[in-house]
Motif scaffolding. Sequence first.
Motif: not given
Length: 448
Positions: A303-321
């Motif tokens: 339930g946390a609110s997070v961000a991936d900045l300069y995210a590219g193709a989503g390398l870090f976005t996927a594990p954050l989600a």
Amino acid sequence: MKGTPLNDSSQLLTLTLGPVAHGGHTVARHDSRVVFVRHGLPGEVVTVRLTESEPSARFWRADVVDVLEASPDRREHPWPEADALRAARRGAAPVGGAEFGHATLQAQRQLKSAVLGEQLRRLAGLDRETEVEGVDDDGLGLHWRTRMAFAVTQDGRLGMHAHRSEEVIPVRSMPLATGAIEDLALWDLRWDGIARLEVAAPANGSEPLVVLWPREGLPAKERGKALSRAVAQLPEGVSVSSMDPETSQLLRWRGRSWVKESVAGFEYRVTGEGFWQIHRKAPETLMSAAMGFLQDGGFLREGASVADLYAGAGLFTAPLASAVGPAGAVLSVEGSPGTSRDARKNLHGQRQVEIVQGKVERVLRARPRRLDALILDPPRAGAGKTVVQQLVRSGPGGIAYVSCDPASFARDIGFFQDLGWEMRQLRAFDLYPNTHHLETVTLLTPSA
């Protein structure tokens, strides 16, 4: 260690090399002038050829062409075309891209650690010595690049640029590249009418991709013929695209215009123009370090609110989600339109993820929000003061900062400190063996 003096002896100096400097140089002095020297090691006595020596310049640049007293850390360069001493014997310059190859891997990492420490002291006021960790170490620092960019000589031969030069030097090998790229033997083929090509060969063994740039000024008909010849000589099982010089659009010739990457159970598509880490172990290494800092610090929860900045193709976005789950919220920001489209495809169906294409500072200004944690992985120029201020205002408990440049990284750490934040943990990785580059991952939190 002998090189052959070049014809213009007035451009040759004998110098004793001092400490390493950021950018792949050692620092020497000639009279009262600072000389930044490539292809040497601290303590060596060398003959150098001046490459930039304007009388009014604050400093000069030079390349080693002969070693009179060698460091015990010196070894034979594993890539002939990048070996400065071999190039000097031919009266030529070496290709760029492996400027630390003459040093043992242990020495390379010590040099990188020294540079990182010096930048943190000078720009952030921190006395922090950090070991640069080897990754997937073969003892030589070879066969790690999953992506390569080549230029083409006027007579159609594959080549690479000399350092700080438009000169294209033909190459017959690239031992830093993975076997999948070397096996294509692109240097054995003719590239008439092509100005540049890039190749990506994913570490998971999926289909490689070659992207071609036709020479500027070719009539459309001749351009088409040149591209057709280039595509026809590539083996089956290799996707091929070209960059349209008029529209800057990627045109698919064969197969697909993207490659499939895999990291820690997540799948990514990355187009030929998109960004992806080049070391075969880099995505997994950086993901593990950045996510580990945030998870171990208790900053990621359902339930946390997070961000991936300069995210590219989503390398870090996927594990954050995955970490925050469907009840959480993930803001993913990337400036490149093509790479942002990749992220949309990679995160399709993840409703907790909002993907925004645009400059990070503009997006944060237009969409201010409270964040529990975030990851930022800016380009070489770093995040900068404005972005740092915006991040602090968003109120996160922890920030994982991934950097590929120790100078911009140390500068940004100074900005965070000025706003009451501190660096809690720091790791450095040798993800570019035989070059001067390194990656760092740090955890930043508000000071107690």
